[in-house]
Structures are given as structure tokens and as C-alpha cells.
Design a protein around this motif. Sequence first.
Motif, PDB file in Angstrom:
ATOM      1  N   LEU A 109       0.836  -1.199   0.000  1.00 32.31           N
ATOM      2  CA  LEU A 109       0.000   0.000   0.000  1.00 32.31           C
ATOM      3  C   LEU A 109       0.867   1.244   0.000  1.00 32.31           C
ATOM      4  O   LEU A 109       1.944   1.268   0.614  1.00 32.31           O
ATOM      5  CB  LEU A 109      -0.921   0.039   1.226  1.00 32.31           C
ATOM      6  N   ALA A 110       0.404   2.282  -0.708  1.00 35.54           N
ATOM      7  CA  ALA A 110       0.986   3.606  -0.556  1.00 35.54           C
ATOM      8  C   ALA A 110       0.547   4.155   0.793  1.00 35.54           C
ATOM      9  O   ALA A 110      -0.560   3.874   1.262  1.00 35.54           O
ATOM     10  CB  ALA A 110       0.536   4.526  -1.680  1.00 35.54           C
ATOM     11  N   ASP A 111       1.421   4.953   1.433  1.00 36.18           N
ATOM     12  CA  ASP A 111       1.076   5.401   2.790  1.00 36.18           C
ATOM     13  C   ASP A 111       0.391   6.753   2.854  1.00 36.18           C
ATOM     14  O   ASP A 111      -0.128   7.127   3.910  1.00 36.18           O
ATOM     15  CB  ASP A 111       2.318   5.382   3.681  1.00 36.18           C
ATOM     16  N   ALA A 112       0.358   7.517   1.745  1.00 40.48           N
ATOM     17  CA  ALA A 112      -0.239   8.847   1.805  1.00 40.48           C
ATOM     18  C   ALA A 112      -0.888   9.208   0.462  1.00 40.48           C
ATOM     19  O   ALA A 112      -0.192   9.654  -0.447  1.00 40.48           O
ATOM     20  CB  ALA A 112       0.825   9.894   2.175  1.00 40.48           C
ATOM     21  N   PRO A 113      -2.215   9.027   0.347  1.00 40.47           N
ATOM     22  CA  PRO A 113      -3.075   8.398   1.338  1.00 40.47           C
ATOM     23  C   PRO A 113      -2.896   6.874   1.315  1.00 40.47           C
ATOM     24  O   PRO A 113      -2.397   6.322   0.329  1.00 40.47           O
ATOM     25  CB  PRO A 113      -4.477   8.786   0.875  1.00 40.47           C
ATOM     26  N   LEU A 114      -3.299   6.214   2.383  1.00 43.25           N
ATOM     27  CA  LEU A 114      -3.153   4.769   2.469  1.00 43.25           C
ATOM     28  C   LEU A 114      -4.077   4.121   1.449  1.00 43.25           C
ATOM     29  O   LEU A 114      -5.300   4.269   1.519  1.00 43.25           O
ATOM     30  CB  LEU A 114      -3.496   4.294   3.878  1.00 43.25           C
ATOM     31  N   SER A 115      -3.498   3.412   0.488  1.00 40.08           N
ATOM     32  CA  SER A 115      -4.284   2.848  -0.602  1.00 40.08           C
ATOM     33  C   SER A 115      -3.584   1.623  -1.166  1.00 40.08           C
ATOM     34  O   SER A 115      -2.356   1.572  -1.249  1.00 40.08           O
ATOM     35  CB  SER A 115      -4.503   3.886  -1.708  1.00 40.08           C
ATOM     36  N   LEU A 116      -4.374   0.645  -1.552  1.00 41.37           N
ATOM     37  CA  LEU A 116      -3.855  -0.621  -2.064  1.00 41.37           C
ATOM     38  C   LEU A 116      -3.264  -0.420  -3.446  1.00 41.37           C
ATOM     39  O   LEU A 116      -3.905   0.127  -4.349  1.00 41.37           O
ATOM     40  CB  LEU A 116      -4.983  -1.648  -2.110  1.00 41.37           C
ATOM     41  N   LYS A 117      -2.017  -0.871  -3.632  1.00 38.41           N
ATOM     42  CA  LYS A 117      -1.310  -0.715  -4.893  1.00 38.41           C
ATOM     43  C   LYS A 117      -0.926  -2.039  -5.535  1.00 38.41           C
ATOM     44  O   LYS A 117      -0.786  -2.123  -6.757  1.00 38.41           O
ATOM     45  CB  LYS A 117      -0.037   0.121  -4.688  1.00 38.41           C
ATOM     46  N   ALA A 118      -0.730  -3.062  -4.730  1.00 43.96           N
ATOM     47  CA  ALA A 118      -0.251  -4.330  -5.271  1.00 43.96           C
ATOM     48  C   ALA A 118      -0.387  -5.406  -4.212  1.00 43.96           C
ATOM     49  O   ALA A 118      -0.666  -5.119  -3.041  1.00 43.96           O
ATOM     50  CB  ALA A 118       1.212  -4.214  -5.712  1.00 43.96           C
ATOM     51  N   TRP A 119      -0.199  -6.651  -4.630  1.00 45.04           N
ATOM     52  CA  TRP A 119      -0.044  -7.738  -3.684  1.00 45.04           C
ATOM     53  C   TRP A 119       0.773  -8.841  -4.328  1.00 45.04           C
ATOM     54  O   TRP A 119       0.948  -8.883  -5.548  1.00 45.04           O
ATOM     55  CB  TRP A 119      -1.387  -8.265  -3.174  1.00 45.04           C
ATOM     56  N   SER A 120       1.287  -9.719  -3.508  1.00 40.45           N
ATOM     57  CA  SER A 120       1.973 -10.906  -4.014  1.00 40.45           C
ATOM     58  C   SER A 120       1.505 -12.108  -3.218  1.00 40.45           C
ATOM     59  O   SER A 120       1.170 -12.000  -2.033  1.00 40.45           O
ATOM     60  CB  SER A 120       3.496 -10.761  -3.928  1.00 40.45           C
ATOM     61  N   VAL A 121       1.462 -13.242  -3.899  1.00 41.80           N
ATOM     62  CA  VAL A 121       1.033 -14.492  -3.298  1.00 41.80           C
ATOM     63  C   VAL A 121       2.180 -15.487  -3.381  1.00 41.80           C
ATOM     64  O   VAL A 121       2.821 -15.621  -4.429  1.00 41.80           O
ATOM     65  CB  VAL A 121      -0.200 -15.066  -4.030  1.00 41.80           C
ATOM     66  N   ILE A 122       2.463 -16.148  -2.274  1.00 37.31           N
ATOM     67  CA  ILE A 122       3.389 -17.277  -2.286  1.00 37.31           C
ATOM     68  C   ILE A 122       2.581 -18.525  -1.987  1.00 37.31           C
ATOM     69  O   ILE A 122       1.895 -18.594  -0.954  1.00 37.31           O
ATOM     70  CB  ILE A 122       4.526 -17.108  -1.260  1.00 37.31           C
ATOM     71  N   ASP A 123       2.639 -19.508  -2.888  1.00 36.78           N
ATOM     72  CA  ASP A 123       1.820 -20.695  -2.720  1.00 36.78           C
ATOM     73  C   ASP A 123       2.526 -21.714  -1.830  1.00 36.78           C
ATOM     74  O   ASP A 123       3.600 -21.465  -1.277  1.00 36.78           O
ATOM     75  CB  ASP A 123       1.418 -21.274  -4.078  1.00 36.78           C
ATOM     76  N   ALA A 124       1.914 -22.867  -1.677  1.00 41.10           N
ATOM     77  CA  ALA A 124       2.418 -23.877  -0.752  1.00 41.10           C
ATOM     78  C   ALA A 124       3.774 -24.436  -1.161  1.00 41.10           C
ATOM     79  O   ALA A 124       4.482 -25.003  -0.338  1.00 41.10           O
ATOM     80  CB  ALA A 124       1.405 -25.020  -0.631  1.00 41.10           C
ATOM     81  N   GLN A 125       4.136 -24.290  -2.435  1.00 38.60           N
ATOM     82  CA  GLN A 125       5.437 -24.750  -2.902  1.00 38.60           C
ATOM     83  C   GLN A 125       6.478 -23.638  -2.954  1.00 38.60           C
ATOM     84  O   GLN A 125       7.572 -23.823  -3.487  1.00 38.60           O
ATOM     85  CB  GLN A 125       5.306 -25.402  -4.294  1.00 38.60           C
ATOM     86  N   GLY A 126       6.132 -22.454  -2.435  1.00 40.75           N
ATOM     87  CA  GLY A 126       7.078 -21.354  -2.386  1.00 40.75           C
ATOM     88  C   GLY A 126       7.170 -20.556  -3.667  1.00 40.75           C
ATOM     89  O   GLY A 126       8.083 -19.744  -3.830  1.00 40.75           O
ATOM     90  N   ARG A 127       6.233 -20.734  -4.590  1.00 39.36           N
ATOM     91  CA  ARG A 127       6.240 -20.005  -5.861  1.00 39.36           C
ATOM     92  C   ARG A 127       5.467 -18.695  -5.701  1.00 39.36           C
ATOM     93  O   ARG A 127       4.357 -18.679  -5.180  1.00 39.36           O
ATOM     94  CB  ARG A 127       5.628 -20.866  -6.965  1.00 39.36           C
ATOM     95  N   GLU A 128       6.081 -17.611  -6.173  1.00 40.74           N
ATOM     96  CA  GLU A 128       5.517 -16.281  -5.954  1.00 40.74           C
ATOM     97  C   GLU A 128       4.940 -15.695  -7.240  1.00 40.74           C
ATOM     98  O   GLU A 128       5.549 -15.759  -8.308  1.00 40.74           O
ATOM     99  CB  GLU A 128       6.579 -15.331  -5.415  1.00 40.74           C
TER     100      GLU A 128
END
Length: 206
Positions: A162-181
Amino acid sequence: MRRFLLPTLLLISSMSGAAGALAQTARQAQLTPADLGWVARIQDTLNGITTLKGRFQQLAPDGRRSTGIVWLDRPGRMRFAYDKPSPLLLVAGNGRLVFTDSELKQTTEIPLDKTPLGLLLRPNLSLAGDVTVTAFSHANGIVQATLVRTASPGDGSLTLVLADAPLSLKAWSVIDAQGRETQIDLFDLTVGMPIEQKLFDTKVEP
């Protein structure tokens, strides 16, 4: 077949081998009082999101990039429509995540509460109790928090950016059970608009 499997890792964790890559005991990050304040603000910000539409760019575990349109309607609904010529579509709704490849005529379905994405879509999200914050950072205008299900961290982790000013969602990442991102960057976002509910119909013909 490889094209079908890799994008599936975008948002869902493999149900096989879940005990392998991630520790089965969630470990809370060491959070300062200031960190805890930011975590509370992240929680409030996410719970304040009702609907969202925007563009996304996906970086898959194999390094491939793809783009498309994302719609979100909390709680429980999301749609990722990949730009053509990609035949891929991912829809979350009715408690499940359905991934379809119209070219291969194949569909994968998984319970939403078995995926890292389900954390983002749950109603009344609380970043405590049955959700554990395993990592946190705040630097250069960016806040990041990594989340797992406390009882089943092997389902995978979700890192919110998230950006902090203003607080807003910008991205995400997922790591699965096998460690793949897999990473998702969001841009051209609009929030709070009405969205047609048929977009979240999970009865998709491959």
C-alpha cells in the motif's frame, strides 16, 4: 498444459503438498506500537473497500507478464479478465475460486477459504486472531504486510503493498504452498462504483 498451470498460481495455492514449503505454525512478526498502528489502518482501509475496478499486471512464477482488468466486490467476489489473446479468466464468487482456460477447455475450482486471496475478500477482515501478520515494513512511502491464516499457514501467504499517503492498495503478491511467488500490480483504479453482479458468475463454460 503449462500455460494453464502457471497462471493458476496467480491467486490459488496448491492443495497438495501444503505441508511442505510453509511452516505449519504461524509466527507473528515483532511489531512496534507504530507498526501496530499501521496494521490497524491497513485493516480499516481494506474493510472500507466495497467495490474496485482497475487494470492489473501479473508477474508469474516463471517470469511471464500478462495484463488485464480486475473487478472486486467485497466480500467474496473478484474477477480477473486477461487481455486477449489470452483465453484465461479467474472468477471468485459463491465461496469458490474458478479458473478457466477457454482454449484448453479446462476449469479448476478451489474453495476460496483455501486460498491466500480469500483473506483479501473475507468480510470484516481482522489482521489478528485467525489471521497472523508474519512480516511488516514501512519505508519510502510504501507499507507492506504479509498475512497467513493462523491455523493453516501452509495454504500460502498474501503480502499487501500500500501507498502510505493516502493509504491505498497498490499491489499484492502471493506465495503458494510450494514457495512459488506471483505478483500483481494495480493501476488506474476506481473505487466505490456499482458493478454488475453477473461478472462474478462462477458457472463459466470453458
